[in-house]
Design a protein around this motif. Structure first.
Motif, short mmCIF file in Angstrom:
data_model
loop_
_atom_site.label_atom_id
_atom_site.label_comp_id
_atom_site.label_asym_id
_atom_site.label_seq_id
_atom_site.Cartn_x
_atom_site.Cartn_y
_atom_site.Cartn_z
N ASN B 96 38.74 60.44 51.38
CA ASN B 96 38.92 59.08 52.01
C ASN B 96 38.11 59.46 53.56
O ASN B 96 38.56 60.16 54.56
CB ASN B 96 39.94 58.54 52.47
N PRO B 101 38.61 53.75 51.20
CA PRO B 101 39.31 54.60 49.84
C PRO B 101 38.00 54.79 48.97
O PRO B 101 37.23 54.34 49.22
CB PRO B 101 39.70 53.63 48.85
N ASP B 102 38.05 55.95 48.35
CA ASP B 102 36.82 56.58 47.84
C ASP B 102 37.44 56.83 46.42
O ASP B 102 38.43 57.00 45.52
CB ASP B 102 36.64 57.67 48.40
N THR B 103 36.14 57.81 45.71
CA THR B 103 36.92 58.26 44.30
C THR B 103 38.48 59.46 44.44
O THR B 103 38.01 59.94 45.76
CB THR B 103 35.71 59.13 43.75
N GLN B 104 38.93 58.83 43.85
CA GLN B 104 39.55 60.16 43.29
C GLN B 104 39.48 60.49 42.02
O GLN B 104 38.71 60.48 41.31
CB GLN B 104 40.93 58.70 42.87
#
Lengths: 112, 115
Positions: B96, B101-104
């Motif tokens: 992040n 928030p970004d790709t998990q």
């Protein structure tokens, strides 16, 4: 309250048919939007995401999703389903950097 | 590149026992997460960490503890296991930037049964 719903618990489609999985959220602003897929016994894998810009986003494996602000929706689509698409699909909504909520999931079965 | 690894894959505990679920990522991600997945309930966040030495509670933290002494590792500790902790546990990480928030990226999961 912030929430994510996936109205369809389970969907069955025939191979080659089109698919649409629904996702709705409750939030006062535009959130960050994700679709993940979980194959049996596996972890989740990102299909696509939307942060801003063009409301139609393309993902992996031939999937696409469209963000509709007026409907607070981010539905996932695929024009022709393959048997290997059978899996659990999760919509996830990021309301802030430390708050991403996953929907309950939609289980997809594909009839040969 | 292994991504996110979790051990063990399966475990059966007796009520009252303790255990640690291990999670390691090799992507130099700053954020790490622990989720539990119960049928029909999606994923519930247990704890998360925004960097080494910093952890915070998620939606369902009771009965669990975490630590983050390094960027790579984020173990989850269960003290006094209860049947309600029977679940599949997933570790995830993300890079992040700023406050977005970004790709998990998820590990393969640990299936835990408490009897």
């Amino acid at each position: 309250a912030q929430s994510v719903t996936q109205p369809d618990i389970h969907i069955t489609v025939s191979e080659g048919a089109s698919l649409e999985l629904r996702c709705n959220y409750s939030y006062g602003a535009t959130p960050y939007l994700f679709w993940y897929v979980q194959s049996p016994g596996q972890g989740l894998q990102l299909l696509l995401k939307y942060f801003s810009g063009d409301t139609l986003v393309q993902g992996i494996k031939g999937f696409e999703a469209e963000f509709k602000r007026s409907q607070s929706s981010f539905n996932l689509r695929k024009p022709s389903v393959h048997w290997s698409d059978a899996a659990e699909y999760f919509c996830a909504v990021g309301f802030s950097y430390d708050k991403v909520i996953f929907g309950p999931g939609t289980s997809l079965s594909v009839i040969p | 590149n292994a991504g996110v690894t979790q051990t063990p894959k399966f475990r059966i505990l007796k009520i009252g026992q303790s255990m640690t679920l291990q999670c390691t990522q090799d992507m130099n991600h700053n954020y790490m997460y622990w989720y539990r997945q119960d049928p029909g309930m999606g994923l519930k966040l247990i704890y998360y960490s925004v960097g080494a030495g910093i952890t915070d509670k998620g939606e369902v933290p009771n009965g669990y503890n975490v630590s983050r002494s390094t960027t790579e590792d984020f173990p989850l500790r269960l003290e006094l296991a209860a049947p309600s902790q029977t679940s599949v546990y997933f570790c995830a990480s993300s890079r992040n930037s700023g406050r977005t928030p970004d790709t998990q990226y998820f590990g393969p999961g640990t299936r835990l049964t408490v009897l």
